[in-house]
Design a protein around this motif. Structure first.
Motif, PDB file in Angstrom:
ATOM      1  N   ARG A 126     -20.474  47.870  11.839  1.00 56.91           N
ATOM      2  CA  ARG A 126     -19.703  47.076  10.900  1.00 56.91           C
ATOM      3  C   ARG A 126     -18.222  47.419  10.924  1.00 56.91           C
ATOM      4  N   ILE A 127     -17.855  48.520  11.593  1.00 56.13           N
ATOM      5  CA  ILE A 127     -16.433  48.847  11.721  1.00 56.13           C
ATOM      6  C   ILE A 127     -15.703  47.751  12.480  1.00 56.13           C
ATOM      7  N   ALA A 128     -16.417  47.098  13.404  1.00 57.47           N
ATOM      8  CA  ALA A 128     -15.796  46.015  14.173  1.00 57.47           C
ATOM      9  C   ALA A 128     -15.674  44.739  13.366  1.00 57.47           C
ATOM     10  N   GLU A 129     -16.157  44.751  12.130  1.00 58.30           N
ATOM     11  CA  GLU A 129     -16.095  43.553  11.303  1.00 58.30           C
ATOM     12  C   GLU A 129     -14.651  43.169  11.053  1.00 58.30           C
ATOM     13  N   PRO A 130     -14.297  41.896  11.220  1.00 58.53           N
ATOM     14  CA  PRO A 130     -12.906  41.488  11.006  1.00 58.53           C
ATOM     15  C   PRO A 130     -12.460  41.789   9.586  1.00 58.53           C
ATOM     16  N   GLY A 131     -11.253  42.267   9.463  1.00 55.28           N
ATOM     17  CA  GLY A 131     -10.692  42.584   8.156  1.00 55.28           C
ATOM     18  C   GLY A 131      -9.236  42.173   8.102  1.00 55.28           C
ATOM     19  N   PRO A 132      -8.456  42.846   7.286  1.00 57.37           N
ATOM     20  CA  PRO A 132      -7.037  42.474   7.155  1.00 57.37           C
ATOM     21  C   PRO A 132      -6.196  42.949   8.325  1.00 57.37           C
ATOM     22  N   SER A 133      -6.519  42.505   9.527  1.00 53.48           N
ATOM     23  CA  SER A 133      -5.757  42.891  10.707  1.00 53.48           C
ATOM     24  C   SER A 133      -4.483  42.063  10.794  1.00 53.48           C
ATOM     25  N   PRO A 134      -3.371  42.654  11.239  1.00 51.75           N
ATOM     26  CA  PRO A 134      -2.125  41.888  11.354  1.00 51.75           C
ATOM     27  C   PRO A 134      -2.249  40.692  12.268  1.00 51.75           C
ATOM     28  N   GLY A 135      -3.137  40.735  13.262  1.00 54.19           N
ATOM     29  CA  GLY A 135      -3.257  39.635  14.202  1.00 54.19           C
ATOM     30  C   GLY A 135      -3.923  38.399  13.625  1.00 54.19           C
ATOM     31  N   ARG A 136      -4.437  38.484  12.403  1.00 52.52           N
ATOM     32  CA  ARG A 136      -5.139  37.351  11.812  1.00 52.52           C
ATOM     33  C   ARG A 136      -4.282  36.596  10.804  1.00 52.52           C
ATOM     34  N   TYR A 137      -3.033  36.938  10.717  1.00 48.90           N
ATOM     35  CA  TYR A 137      -2.123  36.237   9.827  1.00 48.90           C
ATOM     36  C   TYR A 137      -1.187  35.364  10.648  1.00 48.90           C
ATOM     37  N   ALA A 138      -0.716  34.294  10.030  1.00 48.62           N
ATOM     38  CA  ALA A 138       0.231  33.418  10.701  1.00 48.62           C
ATOM     39  C   ALA A 138       1.543  34.173  10.935  1.00 48.62           C
ATOM     40  N   ALA A 139       2.211  33.818  12.035  1.00 47.86           N
ATOM     41  CA  ALA A 139       3.421  34.544  12.402  1.00 47.86           C
ATOM     42  C   ALA A 139       4.509  34.401  11.338  1.00 47.86           C
ATOM     43  N   ASN A 140       4.570  33.266  10.651  1.00 46.25           N
ATOM     44  CA  ASN A 140       5.601  33.084   9.638  1.00 46.25           C
ATOM     45  C   ASN A 140       5.284  33.850   8.358  1.00 46.25           C
ATOM     46  N   GLN A 141       4.082  34.462   8.276  1.00 47.17           N
ATOM     47  CA  GLN A 141       3.740  35.300   7.131  1.00 47.17           C
ATOM     48  C   GLN A 141       3.701  36.779   7.511  1.00 47.17           C
ATOM     49  N   MET A 142       4.113  37.109   8.710  1.00 46.92           N
ATOM     50  CA  MET A 142       4.028  38.486   9.203  1.00 46.92           C
ATOM     51  C   MET A 142       5.353  38.860   9.855  1.00 46.92           C
ATOM     52  N   THR A 143       6.322  39.186   9.010  1.00 48.37           N
ATOM     53  CA  THR A 143       7.614  39.642   9.522  1.00 48.37           C
ATOM     54  C   THR A 143       7.453  41.046  10.095  1.00 48.37           C
ATOM     55  N   PRO A 144       8.422  41.545  10.870  1.00 48.01           N
ATOM     56  CA  PRO A 144       8.280  42.903  11.428  1.00 48.01           C
ATOM     57  C   PRO A 144       8.025  43.970  10.371  1.00 48.01           C
ATOM     58  N   THR A 145       8.682  43.872   9.215  1.00 46.27           N
ATOM     59  CA  THR A 145       8.476  44.865   8.157  1.00 46.27           C
ATOM     60  C   THR A 145       7.060  44.793   7.610  1.00 46.27           C
ATOM     61  N   ILE A 146       6.575  43.579   7.345  1.00 46.88           N
ATOM     62  CA  ILE A 146       5.222  43.410   6.810  1.00 46.88           C
ATOM     63  C   ILE A 146       4.188  43.827   7.855  1.00 46.88           C
TER      64      ILE A 146
END
Length: 286
Positions: free
Chosen positions: A197-217
């Motif tokens: 279950r460790i491989a279960e998808p979670g709040p990974s940065p790659g799953r957010y839209a690019a416009n919601q994931m600035t370098p700081t975030i």
């Protein structure tokens, strides 16, 4: 005068019948809402048939078949699944506890390590079959999905968790996909299941839209993901690089084939988290 009394009596009878039917409908609606709050489903495996022999169920599948007085065996014989990897059937209302039963092919029985391909086919088959079965039950509206180990509990957990995950963050409530709760069925190997279950998808940065994931975030989300795992840097660090696109202005990337521009940059985030959960020896830089 007599006709008026008959008319009033007929109206009262019609009104009484209407109210009785309305109460009956309301009672049935309340009962349905109460029962449909939790819908359970179970995934069991079946091995591919060899020659003229019928497909053979896994040990957990045989136990479940005994539980329902051989109904699964009869349904397999009638519908004719061959046990081919990733192919199967979903049977409804077979058991009182589980509304839906997904019978999925696990491939050949006794599949092991393939020296030519350098892959453990038994693990791969369990991952595929568990994922196909869990996804099929998700499409049937199951809120709780129980998955048998198929002799590889860790890989079954990986496949089922990855198969049912859907991105719901920016969707309207009515357009969101229900992600069912996953449980291990008929196996004492709960440690391997939790490891998978460790491989279960979670709040990974790659799953957010690019416009919601600035370098700081992006950097802060990486810290939030790795710090609970006890990941720290000692001596000379090992640098993991991944190319990604983020937007400070909140805009969208209009370039083609950039649906997940943060994915490559997020790839180095998860391996340290996995490594921290495995009994790996510490690495010392020369």
């Amino acid at each position: 005068m007599k006709s008026v009394r008959l008319m009033h009596a007929l109206c009262r009878r019609v009104q009484h019948t209407f109210l009785a039917r309305r109460r009956d409908v309301e009672q049935r609606r309340h009962y349905a809402e109460k029962c449909d709050s939790v819908i359970k489903g179970v995934v069991v495996g079946v091995y591919a048939k060899e020659g003229d022999r019928q497909p053979k169920m896994t040990p957990s599948g045989e136990k479940f078949d005994d539980r329902v007085q051989g109904k699964i065996t009869d349904l397999i014989r009638e519908t004719g699944p061959s046990g081919q990897l990733g192919k199967g059937r979903v049977f409804m209302n077979v058991d009182a506890e589980f509304r839906a039963v997904a019978v999925v092919g696990v491939g050949q029985e006794g599949a092991g390590f393939n020296d030519l391909e350098m892959i453990d086919e038994g693990m791969k088959n369990a991952r595929v079959a568990a994922g196909v079965g869990a996804r099929a039950l998700q499409l049937q509206g199951c809120t709780d999905v129980f998955v048998e180990s198929m002799e590889y509990a860790e890989q079954a957990a990986e496949g089922s968790a990855l198969a049912v995950w859907r991105y719901n963050t920016n969707k309207r409530r009515r357009d969101r996909t229900l992600i069912p709760k996953l449980e291990l069925y008929d196996s004492p190997d709960s440690d391997a299941w939790m490891q998978g279950r460790i491989a279960e998808p979670g709040p990974s940065p790659g799953r957010y839209a690019a416009n919601q994931m600035t370098p700081t975030i992006f950097a802060q989300s990486t810290v939030d993901a790795l710090c609970p795992c006890g990941v720290s840097v000692e001596d000379k660090p090992i640098l993991l690089l991944g190319k990604g696109i983020t937007f400070n202005s909140g805009g969208l990337c209009l370039r083609p084939r950039t649906a997940c521009p943060c994915t490559a940059a997020a790839c180095p985030v998860q391996p340290p988290a996995w490594a921290s959960s495995e009994p790996l020896p510490p690495y010392r830089c020369p």
